[in-house]
Design an enzyme around this catalytic site. Structure first.
Site, PDB file in Angstrom:
ATOM      1  N   ASP A  44      33.718 -32.040 -91.465  1.00 52.38           N
ATOM      2  CA  ASP A  44      32.346 -32.535 -91.256  1.00 52.38           C
ATOM      3  C   ASP A  44      32.139 -32.889 -89.782  1.00 52.38           C
ATOM      4  O   ASP A  44      31.035 -33.270 -89.379  1.00 52.38           O
ATOM      5  CB  ASP A  44      31.996 -33.691 -92.203  1.00 52.38           C
ATOM      6  N   LYS A 113      38.703 -31.840 -98.973  1.00 45.70           N
ATOM      7  CA  LYS A 113      39.270 -33.032 -98.337  1.00 45.70           C
ATOM      8  C   LYS A 113      38.258 -34.154 -98.455  1.00 45.70           C
ATOM      9  O   LYS A 113      37.045 -33.912 -98.390  1.00 45.70           O
ATOM     10  CB  LYS A 113      39.575 -32.770 -96.854  1.00 45.70           C
ATOM     11  N   GLU A 115      37.728 -38.630 -97.473  1.00 51.09           N
ATOM     12  CA  GLU A 115      38.249 -39.781 -96.730  1.00 51.09           C
ATOM     13  C   GLU A 115      38.468 -40.971 -97.657  1.00 51.09           C
ATOM     14  O   GLU A 115      37.684 -41.190 -98.593  1.00 51.09           O
ATOM     15  CB  GLU A 115      37.268 -40.171 -95.611  1.00 51.09           C
ATOM     16  N   GLU A 182      44.783 -40.015 -89.351  1.00 54.48           N
ATOM     17  CA  GLU A 182      44.002 -39.938 -88.100  1.00 54.48           C
ATOM     18  C   GLU A 182      44.116 -41.223 -87.292  1.00 54.48           C
ATOM     19  O   GLU A 182      43.865 -42.325 -87.810  1.00 54.48           O
ATOM     20  CB  GLU A 182      42.525 -39.625 -88.419  1.00 54.48           C
TER      21      GLU A 182
END
Ligand code: KIV
Length: 276
Positions: A44, A113, A115, A182
């Site tokens: 994204d 995927k 988050e 991340e």
């Protein structure tokens, strides 16, 4: 034959490092695929590096699907992973499953995927139970930047580090096949990588992860508004593109483009007919 989830998991067992890159269009996906990179993420990050938004938050399912389809057409061997955009999996487990399924059924992706860790664990388990491979994403999760107060390194205090570890374990338990880490300290990523049987894929998480992911525009130097510390520019495409565009502009103004080489002609006898 496309790369499978099992092959990705086996790479960790064999100690083979994994490379993943983002792509948002057909020609880029084709180049990445032909380079032998096994994982392509339609991130994204599209919102920032392609669509010009200030963050990933405005990105919609329709935008993600549009770009996922183009990437899938370009990649014959790599696994294509569609990134669930903001609020496409938060409101309810039904919504999460429905939108995950759209990436596979309409977009043609092979995995999704999303988050989050502990908070999305149930949704991950449900999506996996329905046969859709899920990649987790923890640490600095850009869809939560307003909560974090910006693009800030996560997991720096003992409590915060423990939370990131807890998220990683929750995702593994829920059935995720890999996890993006991340912007967390190298040492924390090393601990998480050692504790998990599924691969960790780092971005700003140091050398000890099982794999690395980068935003393609960051490594090509084609998005220069914000270059994160973790990005290495292997090329400077903005300079090359700007030089080419300027040269084209100058040649058009000077009447130097096109030449014979870029022009078409018709038979002289037909021309005589036309000009009679
Ligand atoms: O959207 C994206 O490109 C990502 C990567 C940075 C992991 O989530």
């Amino acid at each position: 034959m496309r790369i499978t989830v099992n092959q990705i998991k086996e790479m960790k067992q064999k100690g083979e490092k994994l490379a993943m890159l983002t792509a948002y269009d057909y020609p880029t996906a084709k180049i990445i695929d032909e380079a032998g990179i096994p994982l392509i993420l339609v991130g994204d990050s599209l919102g920032m590096v392609v669509l010009g938004y200030e963050s990933t938050i405005p990105v919609t399912m329709e935008e993600m699907l549009h770009h996922t389809k183009a990437v899938v057409r370009g990649a014959k061997r790599a696994m294509v992973i569609g990134d669930m955009p903001f609020m496409s999996y938060h409101i309810s487990a039904d919504d999460a499953l429905r939108n995950a399924a759209r990436f596979i059924q309409e977009g043609g992706a092979q995995a999704i995927k999303l988050e989050g860790g502990v908070t999305v664990m149930e949704k991950v388990a449900r999506i996996v139970r329905c046969g859709i491979p899920v990649m987790g994403h923890i640490g600095l999760t850009p869809q939560s930047i307003h909560q974090f107060g910006g693009f800030i390194v996560q997991g720096k205090t003992p409590e915060a580090a423990a939370r990131v570890l807890e998220d990683a374990l929750a995702l593994e338990e829920a059935g995720a096949f890999a996890i993006v880490l991340e912007t967390i300290p190298t040492q924390l990523a090393q601990i998480i990588t050692a504790k998990l049987s599924i691969p960790t894929i780092g971005i700003g998480a140091g050398i000890h992860c099982d794999g690395q992911v980068q935003v393609i525009n960051d490594i090509l130097g084609s998005y220069t508004e914000f270059v994160p510390k973790h990005a290495k520019q292997y090329a400077k495409l903005t300079d090359i593109i700007s030089k080419a565009v300027t040269q084209y502009h100058n040649e058009v103004k000077a009447g130097a483009f096109p030449t014979e080489k870029q022009s078409y002609s018709i038979d002289e006898s037909l021309l005589a007919e036309l000009t009679k």
